[in-house]
Design a protein around this motif. Structure first.
Motif, PDB file in Angstrom:
ATOM      1  N   VAL A 241     105.303 135.525 -36.834  1.00  0.00           N
ATOM      2  CA  VAL A 241     103.997 135.296 -36.203  1.00  0.00           C
ATOM      3  C   VAL A 241     104.077 133.863 -35.693  1.00  0.00           C
ATOM      4  CG1 VAL A 241     101.600 135.084 -37.153  1.00  0.00           C
ATOM      5  CG2 VAL A 241     103.071 136.632 -38.147  1.00  0.00           C
ATOM      6  N   TRP A 242     103.535 133.735 -34.527  1.00  0.00           N
ATOM      7  CA  TRP A 242     103.455 132.387 -33.724  1.00  0.00           C
ATOM      8  C   TRP A 242     102.005 131.894 -33.984  1.00  0.00           C
ATOM      9  CZ3 TRP A 242     106.143 128.985 -31.742  1.00  0.00           C
ATOM     10  CH2 TRP A 242     105.563 127.722 -30.884  1.00  0.00           C
ATOM     11  N   ASP A 243     101.859 130.841 -34.726  1.00  0.00           N
ATOM     12  CA  ASP A 243     100.376 130.056 -34.762  1.00  0.00           C
ATOM     13  C   ASP A 243     100.374 129.067 -33.741  1.00  0.00           C
ATOM     14  OD1 ASP A 243      98.398 128.243 -35.556  1.00  0.00           O
ATOM     15  OD2 ASP A 243      98.956 128.932 -37.825  1.00  0.00           O
ATOM     16  N   PRO A 244      99.378 129.458 -32.917  1.00  0.00           N
ATOM     17  CA  PRO A 244      99.210 128.478 -31.638  1.00  0.00           C
ATOM     18  C   PRO A 244      98.402 127.169 -31.999  1.00  0.00           C
ATOM     19  CG  PRO A 244      97.455 130.367 -31.660  1.00  0.00           C
ATOM     20  CD  PRO A 244      98.483 130.613 -32.679  1.00  0.00           C
ATOM     21  N   LEU A 245      97.798 127.044 -33.107  1.00  0.00           N
ATOM     22  CA  LEU A 245      97.021 125.948 -33.553  1.00  0.00           C
ATOM     23  C   LEU A 245      98.264 124.682 -34.202  1.00  0.00           C
ATOM     24  CD1 LEU A 245      93.932 127.164 -35.226  1.00  0.00           C
ATOM     25  CD2 LEU A 245      94.230 126.185 -33.149  1.00  0.00           C
ATOM     26  N   LEU A 246      99.397 125.497 -34.934  1.00  0.00           N
ATOM     27  CA  LEU A 246     100.272 124.682 -35.243  1.00  0.00           C
ATOM     28  C   LEU A 246     101.586 124.437 -34.347  1.00  0.00           C
ATOM     29  CD1 LEU A 246     100.638 125.818 -39.292  1.00  0.00           C
ATOM     30  CD2 LEU A 246      99.478 123.736 -38.262  1.00  0.00           C
ATOM     31  N   GLY A 247     101.731 125.451 -33.416  1.00  0.00           N
ATOM     32  CA  GLY A 247     102.563 125.354 -32.421  1.00  0.00           C
ATOM     33  C   GLY A 247     103.829 125.764 -33.053  1.00  0.00           C
ATOM     34  N   THR A 248     103.999 126.622 -34.056  1.00  0.00           N
ATOM     35  CA  THR A 248     105.141 127.081 -34.731  1.00  0.00           C
ATOM     36  C   THR A 248     105.192 128.376 -35.324  1.00  0.00           C
ATOM     37  OG1 THR A 248     106.723 126.114 -36.451  1.00  0.00           O
ATOM     38  CG2 THR A 248     104.340 126.349 -37.253  1.00  0.00           C
ATOM     39  N   TYR A 249     106.436 128.697 -35.448  1.00  0.00           N
ATOM     40  CA  TYR A 249     106.737 130.262 -36.045  1.00  0.00           C
ATOM     41  C   TYR A 249     106.173 130.323 -37.603  1.00  0.00           C
ATOM     42  CZ  TYR A 249     109.318 131.685 -32.043  1.00  0.00           C
ATOM     43  OH  TYR A 249     109.715 132.075 -30.783  1.00  0.00           O
ATOM     44  N   CYS A 250     105.620 131.545 -38.067  1.00  0.00           N
ATOM     45  CA  CYS A 250     105.470 131.670 -39.352  1.00  0.00           C
ATOM     46  C   CYS A 250     105.953 132.684 -40.032  1.00  0.00           C
ATOM     47  CB  CYS A 250     103.739 131.719 -39.465  1.00  0.00           C
ATOM     48  SG  CYS A 250     102.943 130.120 -39.095  1.00  0.00           S
ATOM     49  N   SER A 251     105.968 132.796 -41.189  1.00  0.00           N
ATOM     50  CA  SER A 251     106.517 134.022 -42.040  1.00  0.00           C
ATOM     51  C   SER A 251     105.505 135.321 -41.979  1.00  0.00           C
ATOM     52  CB  SER A 251     106.888 133.777 -43.413  1.00  0.00           C
ATOM     53  OG  SER A 251     107.300 134.895 -44.072  1.00  0.00           O
ATOM     54  N   PRO A 252     106.024 136.688 -41.476  1.00  0.00           N
ATOM     55  CA  PRO A 252     104.905 137.502 -41.783  1.00  0.00           C
ATOM     56  C   PRO A 252     104.700 137.902 -42.967  1.00  0.00           C
ATOM     57  CG  PRO A 252     107.177 138.283 -40.890  1.00  0.00           C
ATOM     58  CD  PRO A 252     107.143 136.752 -41.047  1.00  0.00           C
ATOM     59  N   THR A 253     105.590 137.664 -43.989  1.00  0.00           N
ATOM     60  CA  THR A 253     105.539 137.950 -45.155  1.00  0.00           C
ATOM     61  C   THR A 253     104.885 136.993 -46.287  1.00  0.00           C
ATOM     62  OG1 THR A 253     107.680 137.585 -45.856  1.00  0.00           O
ATOM     63  CG2 THR A 253     107.310 139.999 -44.911  1.00  0.00           C
ATOM     64  N   MET A 254     104.710 135.932 -46.134  1.00  0.00           N
ATOM     65  CA  MET A 254     104.497 134.785 -46.900  1.00  0.00           C
ATOM     66  C   MET A 254     103.261 134.128 -46.583  1.00  0.00           C
ATOM     67  SD  MET A 254     108.483 133.133 -47.696  1.00  0.00           S
ATOM     68  CE  MET A 254     107.523 131.769 -48.499  1.00  0.00           C
ATOM     69  N   CYS A 255     102.332 133.959 -47.506  1.00  0.00           N
ATOM     70  CA  CYS A 255     101.020 133.317 -46.836  1.00  0.00           C
ATOM     71  C   CYS A 255     100.883 132.055 -47.699  1.00  0.00           C
ATOM     72  CB  CYS A 255     100.026 134.322 -47.145  1.00  0.00           C
ATOM     73  SG  CYS A 255      99.942 135.774 -46.142  1.00  0.00           S
ATOM     74  N   LEU A 256      99.907 131.189 -47.119  1.00  0.00           N
ATOM     75  CA  LEU A 256      99.507 130.013 -47.828  1.00  0.00           C
ATOM     76  C   LEU A 256      98.303 130.530 -48.900  1.00  0.00           C
ATOM     77  CD1 LEU A 256      99.488 127.610 -44.775  1.00  0.00           C
ATOM     78  CD2 LEU A 256     101.201 127.703 -46.671  1.00  0.00           C
TER      79      LEU A 256
ATOM     80  N   ASP B 264      95.244 129.790 -48.587  1.00  0.00           N
ATOM     81  CA  ASP B 264      94.203 130.125 -47.937  1.00  0.00           C
ATOM     82  C   ASP B 264      94.234 131.455 -47.048  1.00  0.00           C
ATOM     83  OD1 ASP B 264      95.664 129.260 -45.875  1.00  0.00           O
ATOM     84  OD2 ASP B 264      94.432 127.829 -45.199  1.00  0.00           O
ATOM     85  N   GLY B 265      95.264 132.041 -47.266  1.00  0.00           N
ATOM     86  CA  GLY B 265      95.434 133.574 -46.668  1.00  0.00           C
ATOM     87  C   GLY B 265      96.433 133.399 -45.242  1.00  0.00           C
ATOM     88  N   ARG B 266      96.486 132.069 -44.774  1.00  0.00           N
ATOM     89  CA  ARG B 266      97.046 131.929 -43.302  1.00  0.00           C
ATOM     90  C   ARG B 266      98.619 132.237 -43.717  1.00  0.00           C
ATOM     91  NH1 ARG B 266      96.932 126.717 -41.265  1.00  0.00           N
ATOM     92  NH2 ARG B 266      96.884 125.983 -43.316  1.00  0.00           N
ATOM     93  N   ASN B 267      99.444 132.537 -42.686  1.00  0.00           N
ATOM     94  CA  ASN B 267     100.765 132.874 -42.731  1.00  0.00           C
ATOM     95  C   ASN B 267     101.604 131.449 -42.767  1.00  0.00           C
ATOM     96  OD1 ASN B 267      99.744 135.297 -40.767  1.00  0.00           O
ATOM     97  ND2 ASN B 267     101.695 135.868 -42.000  1.00  0.00           N
ATOM     98  N   ARG B 268     102.530 131.509 -43.715  1.00  0.00           N
ATOM     99  CA  ARG B 268     103.159 130.074 -43.961  1.00  0.00           C
ATOM    100  C   ARG B 268     104.081 129.846 -43.069  1.00  0.00           C
ATOM    101  NH1 ARG B 268     107.144 129.471 -49.190  1.00  0.00           N
ATOM    102  NH2 ARG B 268     107.959 127.306 -48.657  1.00  0.00           N
ATOM    103  N   PRO B 269     104.169 128.355 -42.560  1.00  0.00           N
ATOM    104  CA  PRO B 269     104.895 128.071 -41.408  1.00  0.00           C
ATOM    105  C   PRO B 269     106.329 127.963 -41.868  1.00  0.00           C
ATOM    106  CG  PRO B 269     103.087 126.435 -41.609  1.00  0.00           C
ATOM    107  CD  PRO B 269     102.941 127.582 -42.697  1.00  0.00           C
ATOM    108  N   LEU B 270     107.232 128.375 -41.118  1.00  0.00           N
ATOM    109  CA  LEU B 270     108.713 128.176 -41.341  1.00  0.00           C
ATOM    110  C   LEU B 270     109.135 126.952 -41.412  1.00  0.00           C
ATOM    111  CD1 LEU B 270     110.257 131.183 -39.207  1.00  0.00           C
ATOM    112  CD2 LEU B 270     109.513 131.197 -41.430  1.00  0.00           C
ATOM    113  N   PRO B 271     110.418 126.577 -42.085  1.00  0.00           N
ATOM    114  CA  PRO B 271     111.151 124.906 -42.191  1.00  0.00           C
ATOM    115  C   PRO B 271     111.261 124.655 -40.671  1.00  0.00           C
ATOM    116  CG  PRO B 271     111.760 126.491 -43.777  1.00  0.00           C
ATOM    117  CD  PRO B 271     110.909 127.386 -42.885  1.00  0.00           C
ATOM    118  N   ASN B 272     111.108 123.466 -40.573  1.00  0.00           N
ATOM    119  CA  ASN B 272     111.473 122.945 -39.110  1.00  0.00           C
ATOM    120  C   ASN B 272     112.780 123.461 -38.543  1.00  0.00           C
ATOM    121  OD1 ASN B 272     108.812 121.744 -38.793  1.00  0.00           O
ATOM    122  ND2 ASN B 272     109.744 119.662 -39.791  1.00  0.00           N
ATOM    123  N   LYS B 273     113.838 123.114 -39.381  1.00  0.00           N
ATOM    124  CA  LYS B 273     115.141 123.588 -39.126  1.00  0.00           C
ATOM    125  C   LYS B 273     115.254 124.961 -38.417  1.00  0.00           C
ATOM    126  CE  LYS B 273     117.530 119.904 -41.579  1.00  0.00           C
ATOM    127  NZ  LYS B 273     118.634 119.660 -42.309  1.00  0.00           N
TER     128      LYS B 273
END
Length: 127
Positions: free
Chosen positions: A27-42, A44-53
């Motif tokens: 999942v691409w999060d345009p607000l954070l400008g990063t990829y997020c996991s489609p299976t892991m959530c924070l 608050d229900g949003r997809n969890r961002p992937l590590p920077n590396k």
């Protein structure tokens, strides 16, 4: 743990602990400008961002530029020889026998033969 790859023009994630999940598009999060996991959530229900590396690797950064050497109390197992053959690195460990390594999209594959049985494992790292 998860595996990541490019499949054509889309980045994908596979989580081995989720049985029969297969590869899922990131999942691409345009607000954070990063990829997020489609299976892991924070929480608050949003997809969890992937590590920077992981994101840097998906954007094309080479693994050597992403890996930092960390000094460890663990010693590298003693080996008798190293050689490259047929696009594989062959390492003859003094106490563990010969293990082969091959590149395969991510960090690579470890190929081990014990009692005539060949097993392959994806190499991984954690931050």
């Amino acid at each position: 743990d998860a595996y990541y790859r490019w499949n054509g023009s889309r980045a994908e994630e596979k989580r081995p602990e989720i049985r029969n999940s297969g590869w899922l598009p990131l999942v691409w999060d345009p607000l954070l400008g990063t990829y997020c996991s489609p299976t892991m959530c924070l929480s608050d229900g949003r997809n969890r961002p992937l590590p920077n590396k992981v994101c840097a690797w998906l954007r094309g950064r080479s693994i050597p530029k992403l890996v930092s050497i960390k000094h460890s109390m663990e010693a590298t197992p003693p080996y008798a020889s190293l050689r490259e053959e047929d696009d594989q690195l062959h390492v003859a460990y003094k106490q563990h026998g010969e293990v082969r390594y091959r590149r395969d999209g991510g960090l690579g594959i470890e190929i081990d033969t014990v009692n005539g049985k060949v097993t392959e494992k994806n190499l991984s790292y954690s931050e």
